[in-house]
Enzyme design. Sequence first.
Site, mmCIF file in Angstrom:
data_model
loop_
_atom_site.group_PDB
_atom_site.id
_atom_site.type_symbol
_atom_site.label_atom_id
_atom_site.label_comp_id
_atom_site.label_asym_id
_atom_site.label_seq_id
_atom_site.Cartn_x
_atom_site.Cartn_y
_atom_site.Cartn_z
ATOM 1 C CG ASP A 1 8.694 -19.025 -32.181
ATOM 2 O OD1 ASP A 1 9.871 -18.896 -32.495
ATOM 3 O OD2 ASP A 1 7.811 -18.234 -32.566
ATOM 4 C CG LEU B 1 5.973 -24.330 -22.299
ATOM 5 C CD1 LEU B 1 5.269 -25.549 -22.847
ATOM 6 C CD2 LEU B 1 7.452 -24.414 -22.581
ATOM 7 N N GLY C 1 -0.491 -28.686 -34.207
ATOM 8 C CA GLY C 1 0.859 -28.933 -34.723
ATOM 9 C C GLY C 1 1.516 -30.228 -34.321
#
Length: 175
Positions: A103, A108, A45
């Site tokens: 999100d 993460l 992404g």
Amino acid sequence: MNILDKSFENYITRDEIQSQVKRVAEELNQDLQEQDVVFLAVLNGSFMFASDLMKNIRLESEISFIKLGSYSGTKSTGVVDEFIGLTIDLANKTVVIVEDIVDTGKTLEKIMKMLEDSRAKSIKLCTLLFKPDAFKGDFHPDYIGFSIPNAFVVGYGLDYNEKGRNLDAIYQIKD
Ligand code: IMP
Ligand code: MG
């Protein structure tokens, strides 16, 4: 605009993206002077964001890539897979994780786990998009392009079932 079975509407223009990318790069240029910086971009992404960001970075720095994935369609599966791991030594480096979007924060967490034994000097998180209402993680982004509501978006690297990454602006799903 349609991608596969879904309709999308204009959301963030190319110019708005470019000006926020410049603003974020400037913050990094200011904050990370004199540091040994490695940008760690998360594929797939972040490829467009990382590319535009790096063109505005004036620090003498490195870039490397890791590849993770958790999404299927428009929902996070909650399970984050590692496809390409860390390939460089991060000891004593200032690491800037470059994400397209944070999100739930699951991806993460996985990255932070991967970096646990890296002996990095410090770890910063830079994301183009942040969905504060979906976020459930412990690691809050340090550098944010745009905070956006909890609706699915595509374009500028972000995909819907792998389509739409090529778009130079960001589009939001119509319900
Ligand atoms: P998290 O692990 O829930 O924070 O999700 C992060 C990953 O989910 C991102 O790196 C994206 O690949 C994907 N993702 C989250 N929200 C969106 C969206 O609105 N559009 C496209 N991909 C998304
Ligand atoms: Mg991603």
